[in-house]
Design an enzyme around this catalytic site. Structure first.
Site, PDB file in Angstrom:
ATOM      1  N   ASP A 232      32.698  45.624  44.007  1.00 25.04           N
ATOM      2  CA  ASP A 232      32.259  45.048  45.285  1.00 25.04           C
ATOM      3  C   ASP A 232      32.932  46.005  46.415  1.00 25.04           C
ATOM      4  O   ASP A 232      34.184  46.167  46.346  1.00 25.04           O
ATOM      5  CB  ASP A 232      32.729  43.711  45.278  1.00 25.04           C
ATOM      6  N   GLU A 292      29.290  49.609  44.763  1.00 28.11           N
ATOM      7  CA  GLU A 292      28.556  49.261  45.989  1.00 28.11           C
ATOM      8  C   GLU A 292      29.140  50.107  47.004  1.00 28.11           C
ATOM      9  O   GLU A 292      30.001  50.028  47.650  1.00 28.11           O
ATOM     10  CB  GLU A 292      28.997  47.766  46.383  1.00 28.11           C
TER      11      GLU A 292
HETATM   12  C1  NOJ Z   1      29.580  42.671  49.132  1.00 29.32           C
HETATM   13  C2  NOJ Z   1      28.889  41.657  48.558  1.00 29.32           C
HETATM   14  O1  NOJ Z   1      27.607  42.146  47.790  1.00 29.32           O
HETATM   15  C3  NOJ Z   1      28.608  40.613  49.398  1.00 29.32           C
HETATM   16  O2  NOJ Z   1      27.748  39.694  48.969  1.00 29.32           O
HETATM   17  C4  NOJ Z   1      29.836  40.035  49.752  1.00 29.32           C
HETATM   18  O3  NOJ Z   1      29.790  39.140  50.803  1.00 29.32           O
HETATM   19  C5  NOJ Z   1      30.809  41.192  50.360  1.00 29.32           C
HETATM   20  N1  NOJ Z   1      30.865  42.186  49.463  1.00 29.32           N
HETATM   21  C6  NOJ Z   1      32.258  40.472  50.395  1.00 29.32           C
HETATM   22  O4  NOJ Z   1      32.679  40.428  49.179  1.00 29.32           O
END
Ligand code: NOJ
Ligand code: CA
Length: 565
Positions: A232, A292
């Site tokens: 993430d 991500e």
């Molecule tokens: C990216 C995640 O995909 C999202 O859903 C989240 O709110 C943020 N990172 C914070 O962890």
């Protein structure tokens, strides 16, 4: 109208592809041709709150996922990425983790996880967990200790600083979710840093103890049977140690904060040391790291693969999701860019943070055809696709109509400009019954009205459904070496209506033609001039077909055919 194609020598691409494949696969556990399991796997993202509810409390859970493994297998899924299912106060629906080595009781127990893992394994499905690396919950025991005193054992596990003066945070950094990124804590009279919500304090990755503890978390789960992690928000791991202000770029965002260029809070080079370290652990378990990775260009994406492909194997190319119209030219450009990237491409068209592809590309009249068109595209490209739950049945984004119904906190802070992400997180639509077969209780987010027309049960019976099309393409993809490993060769690069390309592997050549317009298209691909005497339809929508050298595509039609000499 017949148009002339622009063929490029397929053989040149064949040799290039072989060299590329060799360069990319210097790890272990490859197949005979040097491919790793995650290069041939189809991934599927599950938002656990919304997938299937086994105990009818209105919230999805692990047993619910286990009960749907046969569905996933039948769909053609080889790996599931489960968004965070760890203990969490759920401020950000699991992205604020209070214990990395357990399961939130609302989702089940570790024993339920073990059953899910072994049932998935029986079906050849890998499990990928979501690793929230940048921050923990403010209820994590590390943070509770950290905030307790300036001399506590975990004080330096988070980013604490003095303010500039009473009521003044250390600098101008804003949280991505609104307001200052600094929160004053009266217990120790210092501010802590949070890139996201106040309840998500950033870990201090400059502290080696943090690194060790987090690397150990991945070992713990690998030993429990997981096959990798989706990392993430990786670009937010480090901040400028000198706390320089981010440049302000003018205007205000939906939360009323000045726009900033986040040069001192994102994409710092130190991120790559961490990724290299995590990759070393991953390689010991033949795992995979998905990232991500929001990048501005392919050069940035390349950095995430690592200089010698020693960081992330699958950094997601979100640039692909920014092509938000059916434009062959724009897709061609983006596909060519990622196809030339330094690692194996990864394709996504939707996830739990962005408007669903059904709405981004749909024109309101031909959405199902367009959903098939998009499947025909990203499931036939060279690279690993990651589906988002519900995409395969044409689920629609259904945002809340009233501020008081919003569950995602950013939707309340940013209303009405930012309505939050509830719309793309609604319950999976299994059948036409009340709550769409997701639960017998009222679900945590309302089931969209489209569950009556778009659901697994009905679409399973309809050979013309979006679901049936996904299954056909995925079945083909698993069996067809050209689609799995073949090079990508663009055709007719000036065509403004049809995106077409070849996938070539040894003597196997597959032609993919995608009509991105609402009018029928006929294209003479001149295959016979290139020694191909027949074009056998493998998968096609409606009346789309090939006759001799000419492929006819219905509006928004897909044709996938095998060329033979
Ligand atoms: C990216 C995640 O995909 C999202 O859903 C989240 O709110 C943020 N990172 C914070 O962890
Ligand atoms: Ca439940």
């Amino acid at each position: 109208m017949h148009r002339k194609p622009s063929w490029i020598l397929v053989s040149t691409f064949l040799s290039l592809s072989f060299l590329t494949a060799c360069a990319q696969n210097s790890g272990k556990s490859k197949d005979a041709e040097g491919h790793q399991w995650w290069q041939h796997a189809v991934f599927y993202e599950i938002y656990p709150r919304s997938f299937a509810d086994s105990n009818n409390d209105g919230i999805g859970d692990l047993k619910g996922i286990t009960s749907k493994l046969n569905y996933l297998k039948d769909l053609g899924v080889d790996a599931i990425w489960i968004s965070p299912c760890f203990p969490s106060p759920q401020v950000d629906f699991g992205y604020n983790v209070s214990d990395y080595e357990n399961i939130d009781p609302m989702y089940g127990t570790l024993a339920d996880f073990d059953v899910l893992a072994s049932e998935a394994k029986k079906r050849g499905i890998h499990i990928i967990l979501d690793f929230v690396v940048n921050h923990t919950s403010d209820q994590h025991k590390w943070f509770l200790d950290s905030k307790s005193s300036r001399t506590s054992e975990h004080r330096d596990w988070y980013v604490w600083r003095d303010g500039k003066g009473p009521g003044h945070p250390p600098n101008n950094w804003n949280s991505d979710f609104g307001g200052s990124a600094w929160k004053f804590d009266p217990t120790t009279n210092q501010y802590y840093y949070h890139y996201f919500y106040v309840q998500q304090p950033d870990l201090n990755w400059r502290n080696p103890a943090v690194k060790d503890a987090m690397f150990d978390v991945t070992r713990w789960w690998y030993q429990r049977g997981v096959s990798g992690f989706r990392l993430d928000a990786v670009d937010t791991l480090f901040e400028d140690p000198n706390l320089r202000d981010n440049p302000v770029t003018g205007g205000t965002n939906p939360y009323g904060d000045p726009y900033e260029e986040k040069i001192y809070t994102t994409k710092l080079p130190e991120v790559h040391d961490v990724l290299r370290g995590l990759r070393k652990v991953t390689d010991q378990y033949n795992g995979v790291l998905i990232g991500e990775t929001w990048t501005a260009n392919i050069a940035e994406l390349n950095k995430y693969y690592g200089e010698s492909n020693n960081e992330l194997q699958l950094p997601m190319d979100f640039l692909f999701t920014t092509v938000n119209k059916l434009s062959p030219a724009e897709f061609r450009k983006q596909i060519a860019a990622v196809d030339a990237a330094s690692g194996w491409p990864t394709f996504v068209i939707s996830n739990h943070d962005i408007v669903r592809s059904y709405d981004r590309y749909g024109d309101g009249q031909h959405n199902d055809q367009i959903a098939k068109l998009m499947a025909g595209l990203y499931l036939t490209l060279r690279g690993t696709p990651i589906l988002y739950y519900g995409e395969e049945i044409g689920m629609k984004t259904t945002p809340p109509m009233r501020k008081e119904d919003v569950k995602d906190p950013i939707g309340r802070t940013g209303w009405p400009k930012e309505k939050g992400r509830d719309g793309e997180r609604t319950p999976m639509q299994w059948n036409e019954s009340a709550n769409a077969g997701f639960s017998t209780a009222a679900s945590w987010l309302p089931v969209p009205p489209t569950a009556a027309t778009h659901n697994v049960a009905d679409e399973s019976k309809d050979p013309d459904s979006v679901l049936a099309f996904y299954k056909k393409v995925l079945k083909l993809r698993h069996a067809n070496r050209a689609l799995l490993d073949g090079t990508y060769v663009p055709l007719n690069e000036n065509d403004q209506n049809v995106l077409s390309y070849l996938r070539s592997y040894k003597d196997q050549v597959v032609l993919v033609a995608l009509n991105m317009s609402g009018a029928e298209q006929k294209i003479n691909f001149e295959m016979s001039q290139h020694g191909f005497s027949t074009t056998k339809s493998l998968v096609a929508t409606g009346t789309s077909s090939a006759k001799g050298d000419v492929v006819t595509l219905e509006p928004y039609g897909v044709f996938i055919g095998q060329l033979s000499k």
